[in-house]
Design an enzyme around this catalytic site. Structure first.
Site, PDB file in Angstrom:
ATOM      1  N   HIS A 147      -8.464   2.020  -0.862  1.00  0.00           N
ATOM      2  CA  HIS A 147      -8.606   3.105   0.088  1.00  0.00           C
ATOM      3  C   HIS A 147      -9.664   3.773  -0.357  1.00  0.00           C
ATOM      4  CE1 HIS A 147      -4.559   2.986   2.237  1.00  0.00           C
ATOM      5  NE2 HIS A 147      -5.475   2.481   3.308  1.00  0.00           N
TER       6      HIS A 147
ATOM      7  N   CYS B 231      -3.483  11.154  -0.184  1.00  0.00           N
ATOM      8  CA  CYS B 231      -2.662  10.233   0.675  1.00  0.00           C
ATOM      9  C   CYS B 231      -1.773  10.760   1.660  1.00  0.00           C
ATOM     10  CB  CYS B 231      -1.977   9.035  -0.394  1.00  0.00           C
ATOM     11  SG  CYS B 231      -3.242   8.077  -0.900  1.00  0.00           S
TER      12      CYS B 231
END
Ligand code: ARG
Length: 269
Positions: A165, A259
């Site tokens: 990511h 996150c």
């Protein structure tokens, strides 16, 4: 640098586990201590509160062990929310849960037409929307993001599966600066980053491997994993105050502070 008070959405890791492997950090055969994950997550939430930020919470759903990673729940800018579409079926049911939260919050909702893993891959840096692709968020979703939010979208090609990511490879520090791991990006994307952010902080692989770049900045304070000591020192040299948090249990799923944190940019409208 002035700190700005921020508004976050988080999800308690009540049902956290590593039951499947959808990134190289996840090993379902290794033990996970859910209680410790919860304690560590509470320390992160407290760190935000101590900085004067507002934390809202979405109810965790049983059977969705990765729901703690709220950054993947959407992208919220200027009162508009883009819902998400996960690449992996194991996380698919998180999308409607987050979507319902955005709807209840009165945000202008947009549905993704392609795989889009929210703020995991989509980061607003000043006037640019940096958008990762290569592992999760589909390149095709970048055009939709530009259309919905009206910020120029800059595609960032990720090349190392450990940094799957964008928020594992790059942290936005303020409107003008980012920190990143150059080798996590394709040569072309590295050149783009050098052009856009000539003063960026370059992280080392050692710091990236403790998810040091998975950091949350308010422009003055940077919350990052305690283990990322080299990066923290570089940030302090640049005048930022660093706040270390230990999220070692959540790192077993490939996640760190950022996150766990979805920025809600409701203001302006
Ligand atoms: N296990 C999760 C996954 O692989 C971790 C997500 C981390 N989130 C993030 N924004 N990088 O999808």
């Amino acid at each position: 640098m002035d700190a700005t008070s921020q508004h976050f959405l988080m999800c308690r890791p009540t049902y956290f586990a590593v039951d499947y492997a959808i990134n190289p950090w996840m090993d379902p055969s290794a033990p996970v201590d859910t209680d410790l994950a919860i304690q560590q997550w509470e320390q992160l939430r407290q760190a935000y509160r101590d900085l004067g930020h507002t934390v809202e919470e979405i109810a965790p759903v049983p059977g969705l062990p990765d729901m703690v990673f709220a950054a993947n729940g959407g992208t919220v800018i200027d009162g508009k929310a883009m819902a998400v579409q996960f690449r992996d079926p194991q996380r698919a049911d998180e999308a409607p849960a987050y979507r319902a939260w955005f709807e209840a919050a009165g945000l202008e909702l947009h549905d993704p037409k392609h795989v889009n893993e929210g703020e995991g891959d989509i980061l607003l840096a000043g006037e640019y929307l940096l958008a990762g692709t290569g592992f999760r968020t589909a390149h095709a979703s970048h055009a939709q993001l530009q259309e919905v939010f009206g910020y120029p979208v800059i595609t960032m090609q990720l090349v190392d599966p450990r940094f799957y990511h964008l928020d594992t490879a790059l942290a936005v520090l303020d409107d003008r600066t980012v920190a990143y791991l150059p080798e996590a990006f394709s040569p072309g994307s590295q050149e783009v980053l050098r052009r856009l952010f000539p003063d960026a902080v370059h992280a080392t692989m050692v710091d990236a491997m403790v998810l040091g770049l998975n950091a949350v900045s308010d422009g003055q304070h940077v919350v990052l994993p305690t283990q990322a000591t080299g990066l923290a020192a570089k940030l302090r040299d640049r005048g930022y105050q660093t706040i270390g948090v230990d999220l070692s249990e959540l790192r077993k799923a490939g996640g760190g502070p950022k996150c766990c944190t979805l920025r809600l940019r409701q203001g302006g409208k």
